[in-house]
Structures are given as C-alpha cells and as structure tokens.
Design an enzyme around this catalytic site. Structure first.
Site, PDB file in Angstrom:
ATOM      1  N   CYS A  37       3.832  11.152   3.172  1.00  0.00           N
ATOM      2  CA  CYS A  37       3.069  10.187   2.363  1.00  0.00           C
ATOM      3  C   CYS A  37       3.786   9.863   1.053  1.00  0.00           C
ATOM      4  O   CYS A  37       4.199  10.770   0.324  1.00  0.00           O
ATOM      5  CB  CYS A  37       1.687  10.777   2.076  1.00  0.00           C
ATOM      6  SG  CYS A  37       0.701   9.769   0.973  1.00  0.00           S
ATOM      7  N   SER A  81     -12.013   8.859   2.617  1.00  0.00           N
ATOM      8  CA  SER A  81     -11.077   9.533   3.510  1.00  0.00           C
ATOM      9  C   SER A  81     -10.549  10.791   2.826  1.00  0.00           C
ATOM     10  O   SER A  81     -10.205  10.759   1.652  1.00  0.00           O
ATOM     11  CB  SER A  81      -9.912   8.590   3.822  1.00  0.00           C
ATOM     12  OG  SER A  81      -8.925   9.240   4.568  1.00  0.00           O
ATOM     13  N   LEU A 101      -6.685  13.821  10.176  1.00  0.00           N
ATOM     14  CA  LEU A 101      -6.431  15.017  10.990  1.00  0.00           C
ATOM     15  C   LEU A 101      -4.927  15.177  11.253  1.00  0.00           C
ATOM     16  O   LEU A 101      -4.340  16.184  10.902  1.00  0.00           O
ATOM     17  CB  LEU A 101      -7.228  14.944  12.295  1.00  0.00           C
ATOM     18  CG  LEU A 101      -7.411  16.271  12.996  1.00  0.00           C
ATOM     19  CD1 LEU A 101      -8.220  17.248  12.168  1.00  0.00           C
ATOM     20  CD2 LEU A 101      -8.054  16.099  14.364  1.00  0.00           C
ATOM     21  N   CYS A 157       1.285  15.791   1.288  1.00  0.00           N
ATOM     22  CA  CYS A 157       1.537  15.597   2.721  1.00  0.00           C
ATOM     23  C   CYS A 157       2.962  15.056   2.851  1.00  0.00           C
ATOM     24  O   CYS A 157       3.353  14.160   2.104  1.00  0.00           O
ATOM     25  CB  CYS A 157       0.524  14.624   3.324  1.00  0.00           C
ATOM     26  SG  CYS A 157      -1.167  15.192   3.126  1.00  0.00           S
ATOM     27  N   GLU A 192      -6.383  11.638  -3.451  1.00  0.00           N
ATOM     28  CA  GLU A 192      -7.367  12.304  -2.587  1.00  0.00           C
ATOM     29  C   GLU A 192      -8.739  12.146  -3.248  1.00  0.00           C
ATOM     30  O   GLU A 192      -9.026  12.799  -4.263  1.00  0.00           O
ATOM     31  CB  GLU A 192      -6.946  13.775  -2.437  1.00  0.00           C
ATOM     32  CG  GLU A 192      -7.982  14.711  -1.862  1.00  0.00           C
ATOM     33  CD  GLU A 192      -8.526  14.291  -0.500  1.00  0.00           C
ATOM     34  OE1 GLU A 192      -7.743  14.029   0.417  1.00  0.00           O
ATOM     35  OE2 GLU A 192      -9.765  14.242  -0.364  1.00  0.00           O
ATOM     36  N   CYS A 204      -0.322   3.804   1.631  1.00  0.00           N
ATOM     37  CA  CYS A 204      -0.558   4.157   0.237  1.00  0.00           C
ATOM     38  C   CYS A 204       0.704   4.647  -0.461  1.00  0.00           C
ATOM     39  O   CYS A 204       1.509   5.351   0.108  1.00  0.00           O
ATOM     40  CB  CYS A 204      -1.658   5.205   0.145  1.00  0.00           C
ATOM     41  SG  CYS A 204      -1.314   6.716   1.055  1.00  0.00           S
ATOM     42  N   CYS A 216      -0.674  12.242  -6.011  1.00  0.00           N
ATOM     43  CA  CYS A 216      -1.585  13.133  -5.283  1.00  0.00           C
ATOM     44  C   CYS A 216      -0.980  14.528  -5.288  1.00  0.00           C
ATOM     45  O   CYS A 216       0.233  14.685  -5.154  1.00  0.00           O
ATOM     46  CB  CYS A 216      -1.771  12.641  -3.843  1.00  0.00           C
ATOM     47  SG  CYS A 216      -2.914  13.682  -2.891  1.00  0.00           S
ATOM     48  N   CYS A 249      -8.993  -1.419   0.026  1.00  0.00           N
ATOM     49  CA  CYS A 249      -8.544  -0.025   0.037  1.00  0.00           C
ATOM     50  C   CYS A 249      -8.333   0.398  -1.418  1.00  0.00           C
ATOM     51  O   CYS A 249      -7.533  -0.188  -2.133  1.00  0.00           O
ATOM     52  CB  CYS A 249      -7.250   0.016   0.841  1.00  0.00           C
ATOM     53  SG  CYS A 249      -6.578   1.635   1.013  1.00  0.00           S
ATOM     54  N   GLU A 262      -2.268   1.197  -6.821  1.00  0.00           N
ATOM     55  CA  GLU A 262      -2.261   0.128  -5.820  1.00  0.00           C
ATOM     56  C   GLU A 262      -3.633  -0.069  -5.193  1.00  0.00           C
ATOM     57  O   GLU A 262      -4.440   0.849  -5.150  1.00  0.00           O
ATOM     58  CB  GLU A 262      -1.318   0.516  -4.683  1.00  0.00           C
ATOM     59  CG  GLU A 262       0.052   0.856  -5.133  1.00  0.00           C
ATOM     60  CD  GLU A 262       0.922   1.340  -3.990  1.00  0.00           C
ATOM     61  OE1 GLU A 262       2.050   1.706  -4.268  1.00  0.00           O
ATOM     62  OE2 GLU A 262       0.452   1.357  -2.841  1.00  0.00           O
ATOM     63  N   ASN A 281       3.600   4.278   9.229  1.00  0.00           N
ATOM     64  CA  ASN A 281       4.240   3.200   8.485  1.00  0.00           C
ATOM     65  C   ASN A 281       5.418   3.815   7.727  1.00  0.00           C
ATOM     66  O   ASN A 281       5.208   4.645   6.850  1.00  0.00           O
ATOM     67  CB  ASN A 281       3.205   2.669   7.483  1.00  0.00           C
ATOM     68  CG  ASN A 281       3.355   1.214   7.190  1.00  0.00           C
ATOM     69  OD1 ASN A 281       4.155   0.521   7.810  1.00  0.00           O
ATOM     70  ND2 ASN A 281       2.593   0.745   6.243  1.00  0.00           N
TER      71      ASN A 281
HETATM   72  N1  SAH Z   1      -5.954  11.378   0.464  1.00  0.00           N
HETATM   73  C1  SAH Z   1      -6.806  10.807   1.430  1.00  0.00           C
HETATM   74  C2  SAH Z   1      -6.960   9.311   1.292  1.00  0.00           C
HETATM   75  C3  SAH Z   1      -5.724   8.534   0.975  1.00  0.00           C
HETATM   76  S1  SAH Z   1      -4.495   8.475   2.223  1.00  0.00           S
HETATM   77  C4  SAH Z   1      -6.382  11.207   2.814  1.00  0.00           C
HETATM   78  O1  SAH Z   1      -5.316  11.766   2.967  1.00  0.00           O
HETATM   79  O2  SAH Z   1      -7.168  10.984   3.739  1.00  0.00           O
HETATM   80  C5  SAH Z   1      -5.263   7.371   3.397  1.00  0.00           C
HETATM   81  C6  SAH Z   1      -4.701   7.486   4.780  1.00  0.00           C
HETATM   82  O3  SAH Z   1      -3.360   6.938   4.843  1.00  0.00           O
HETATM   83  C7  SAH Z   1      -4.594   8.919   5.275  1.00  0.00           C
HETATM   84  O4  SAH Z   1      -5.091   9.028   6.590  1.00  0.00           O
HETATM   85  C8  SAH Z   1      -3.109   9.158   5.232  1.00  0.00           C
HETATM   86  O5  SAH Z   1      -2.719  10.193   6.076  1.00  0.00           O
HETATM   87  C9  SAH Z   1      -2.569   7.798   5.621  1.00  0.00           C
HETATM   88  N2  SAH Z   1      -1.154   7.588   5.335  1.00  0.00           N
HETATM   89  C10 SAH Z   1      -0.436   8.062   4.314  1.00  0.00           C
HETATM   90  N3  SAH Z   1       0.853   7.644   4.398  1.00  0.00           N
HETATM   91  C11 SAH Z   1       0.928   6.886   5.514  1.00  0.00           C
HETATM   92  C12 SAH Z   1       1.978   6.187   6.154  1.00  0.00           C
HETATM   93  N4  SAH Z   1       3.200   6.160   5.649  1.00  0.00           N
HETATM   94  N5  SAH Z   1       1.697   5.510   7.299  1.00  0.00           N
HETATM   95  C13 SAH Z   1       0.438   5.499   7.797  1.00  0.00           C
HETATM   96  N6  SAH Z   1      -0.598   6.144   7.238  1.00  0.00           N
HETATM   97  C14 SAH Z   1      -0.353   6.834   6.113  1.00  0.00           C
HETATM   98 FE1  SF4 Z   2      -2.557  12.851  -0.779  1.00  0.00          FE
HETATM   99 FE2  SF4 Z   2      -3.785  11.625   1.258  1.00  0.00          FE
HETATM  100 FE3  SF4 Z   2      -1.171  11.177   0.743  1.00  0.00          FE
HETATM  101 FE4  SF4 Z   2      -1.938  13.548   1.691  1.00  0.00          FE
HETATM  102  S1  SF4 Z   2      -2.103  11.562   2.737  1.00  0.00           S
HETATM  103  S2  SF4 Z   2      -0.495  13.205  -0.011  1.00  0.00           S
HETATM  104  S3  SF4 Z   2      -3.911  13.815   0.693  1.00  0.00           S
HETATM  105  S4  SF4 Z   2      -2.889  10.649  -0.552  1.00  0.00           S
END
Ligand code: SAH
Ligand code: SF4
Length: 350
Positions: free
Chosen positions: A122, A194, A218, A119, A163, A337, A115, A108, A87, A293
């Site tokens: 996510c 990021s 963070l 997390c 990531e 994402c 990944c 973006c 995406e 989100n």
């Molecule tokens: N892996 C990297 C970059 C991709 S994620 C990282 O984790 O920083 C980009 C951002 O989207 C990160 O800050 C992540 O925590 C956030 N993110 C992921 N899922 C989300 C969601 N459902 N709502 C809001 N932000 C989200």
């Molecule tokens: Fe991977 Fe970033 Fe999603 Fe965490 S927030 S699972 S590091 S894409």
C-alpha cells in the site's frame, strides 16, 4: 494556527455570542450551500464576518489538483493547513447494459495522513503515519468534493488514505455530522468503513448507534498469507478477526464485506480462493475481489486476467454468498490510496 470551525459540531457553535439565527445562517452556508469562505457569506454583517474570520478558520484544505474527468473517476489531491497532502476519489456509478451513467456518486474519504499499519502493498503506509485527520478535515473532503461535482454525494467509503478505525476519535464525530439531516444528511447504509482488522475497534464500532457498514481488508485466507503482506495480522490473527466480525454481525444484523485484493504469486492461488469462500460462508459476507493496482516503486503485481477469472470462479464455486469482481476504475489515474500523494511528493523532491 486558528481553530477550525468544522472541528466542532455545528450545534455547539457559540461564535462569540452571535445570535442563534446567525449561527443557523452560517450552518446553512457551509452544509447546505457548501460555501466555506467567510467573505462569501453575504447575508452576515461585515463586522461579524471580520470578527469571526479573526478567530476561526473555515477552510480545512486547498485543492492542489484533480485528475480524471467529471464523467469518470476523479481523483483529488488536497493540501491541509499544515501543508500535508491527502487524497479523495470520486467515483460515478454506471448502471444498465448500455453503459448509461446513473446518478450515483461515491466519495472515497481519507482519515489519516499516511498510515501506521504498513501493509506491504500500500502506497499510504510507505512513510508511516504523519498524523490523524481532524473531524473538520474529514468533513471538509466531502464538502469540497460535493462542490466540485456540483451535486450531492450519495455514498461514502472510508477507503482513502489511513486506517479509519485507528482514528475513531475524529471519525465518530465526523460521522455524527455526516449523518445528521442538518449536517450532510447521508444515510448510514450509504457509508462504509474499511479496516485492515483492528479487532478491539471493530467491537467498538459495533456499539456505534448508526448502522454504518463495515468492510474488512482480508487479502489472505490464512495467517501465513496475510502476515506476508499485512503486519497487523501478527497483532490480530485471522481467527480473532473473524470472531470480531461475527460479533459485529450479531450486534448489527447487517452483512459485511470482505475485500480481497489479488496480488500475483502472493494470495492468488486457488487454495486461498477456497479459504476465502469458507470465511465468506461462515460470516455470510459479501466478497469484493479487487485486482491489485500497481504502485510505483513496489514489486507487487496484478495477476494475469485468466488467474483473476479462475480465482473469481473458485470463490463462487465455494458458495460464497455474493461475489463481485471490481476492476479498478481509476487504474489509469493512480486511484488506489496514497498513490497520487506519493507521485506529488516525488515531483516536489525533484
Ligand atoms: N486502512 C483501511 C482503509 C484504507 S485502504 C483498510 O486497509 O481497509 C482501502 C482499501 O484499499 C483496502 O482494502 C486496501 O487494502 C486497498 N488497497 C491499498 N492499496 C491498494 C492497491 N495498490 N491496489 C488495490 N487496493 C489497494
Ligand atoms: Fe493502512 Fe489500509 Fe494501507 Fe494497510 S491498506 S497501510 S491499513 S491504509
């Protein structure tokens, strides 16, 4: 599968002995005009086009769908040559008090299919890592989005699927071509990577010659809170992460950003806001608050607006240098994402 031309830097292209001016024409088609199909490179002799097409693929992905409209956030779903889905999100910036749209566009970018870091909140990490994207697949996203937008892309944020710091092998050479004036010509200060906190890779990125920006996901002010939602914190606890940030800042003399998604009942209490403000002061970092989100199938929720506001206020009162509250523009189109791909695969599965 044929090799992908965009995986190697254009200044290394030898292209079966084609003369330098032909290679330059091909570079011009791809990077200046955004034309990827050999068939459309009309100033190349037919015989050369046919020969090169037999050896090289130039199109890294096909567009599967676009959600949203050109004057708001647009989300792309692309199918790679091995059928994997990724995406990209294109976000126009607004300026002024009357909602007049400025001319700035941010893309973006994804760096992996899935990944590995898992997390809990996510969508990208739900099925683990399928594979890294190649350099050409990263550059291809920008070329395709630019073509769709019909204009240049001003800013890149590596905040799509995956990531980026876990795939520096592809990301670094992609950056080299993105930055090059004969490539995509996007300046380093318009590019943000990021990371969820891969400490050794942050230190490696600090040595990368171009001054790309860094954002840290963070999402928790202490180890206990972070660990509940981000398994990476067990490998690199928050103190190590903050130290790596200090080293990065020392090296680059650039402000970094602390991203903080707000999840109800998990990390949205005011004690966390205080900790966040402390970390931001220590690093002289910007803070970007992002209400969560919601992801289909996951239990996490965005806090009530009153709690979001109270959290925001508390971080400001804690004298964090610069705090912004980013109400997600693409909330209604699954813009976080991994969400569109998730939906597409559940459609496929039906
Ligand atoms: N892996 C990297 C970059 C991709 S994620 C990282 O984790 O920083 C980009 C951002 O989207 C990160 O800050 C992540 O925590 C956030 N993110 C992921 N899922 C989300 C969601 N459902 N709502 C809001 N932000 C989200
Ligand atoms: Fe991977 Fe970033 Fe999603 Fe965490 S927030 S699972 S590091 S894409």
């Amino acid at each position: 599968m044929k090799p992908l031309l965009l995986d190697s830097p254009w200044d290394d292209w030898e292209l079966e002995g084609a003369p330098a001016y032909r290679v330059e024409q091909i570079r011009d088609w791809i990077f200046e005009k955004g034309i990827l199909d050999w068939e459309e490179m009309s100033n190349l002799p037919r015989s050369l086009r046919d020969e090169l097409a037999k050896i090289w693929d130039t199109i890294p992905m096909e567009q599967v769908r676009i959600q949203g409209s050109a004057d708001t956030t647009q989300k792309f779903l692309w199918r790679l040559r091995d059928e994997q889905l990724i995406e990209g999100v294109l976000i126009p910036a607004t300026t002024g008090t009357k909602g007049v749209r400025s001319s700035r566009l941010t893309l973006c970018v994804s760096t992996q299919v899935g990944c590995a870091l898992g997390c809990k909140f996510c969508a990208s990490g739900l099925d683990g890592l399928k594979r890294n994207l190649s350099t050409g697949e990263i550059i291809g996203q920008i070329l395709l989005a630019r073509k769709e937008a019909g204009r240049r892309i001003d800013n890149l944020v590596f905040m799509g699927m995956g990531e980026p710091l876990a795939n520096l092998r592809s990301v670094r050479p992609a950056l080299d071509q993105i930055l090059s004036p004969k490539g995509l010509g996007i300046g380093a200060r318009h590019i943000t990577l990021s990371t969820s906190g891969l400490v050794p890779k942050i230190l490696e990125l600090a040595k990368y010659p171009a001054q790309v920006r860094l954002a840290i996901s963070l999402h928790g002010g202490d180890n206990q809170t972070r660990e509940r939602i981000m398994p990476i914190n067990r490998t690199y606890p928050i103190e190590q992460l903050l130290e790596a940030c200090e080293r990065f800042i020392e090296e680059r003399k650039k402000m970094i950003t602390l991203e903080y998604i707000l999840i109800e009942g998990i990390n949205d209490d005011l004690a966390q806001a205080e900790l966040l403000a402390n970390h931001a002061r220590r690093l002289n970092a910007k803070v970007n608050l992002i209400p969560y989100n919601q992801v289909e199938g996951l239990e996490w929720k965005r806090p009530e607006l009153s709690q979001i506001r109270a959290f925001h206020k508390k971080v400001e009162e804690g004298n964090a240098p610069r705090v912004t509250l980013r109400m997600e523009k693409g909330h209604d189109i699954d813009a976080a994402c991994g969400q569109l791909r998730l939906r597409e695969s559940s459609v496929d599965a039906c």
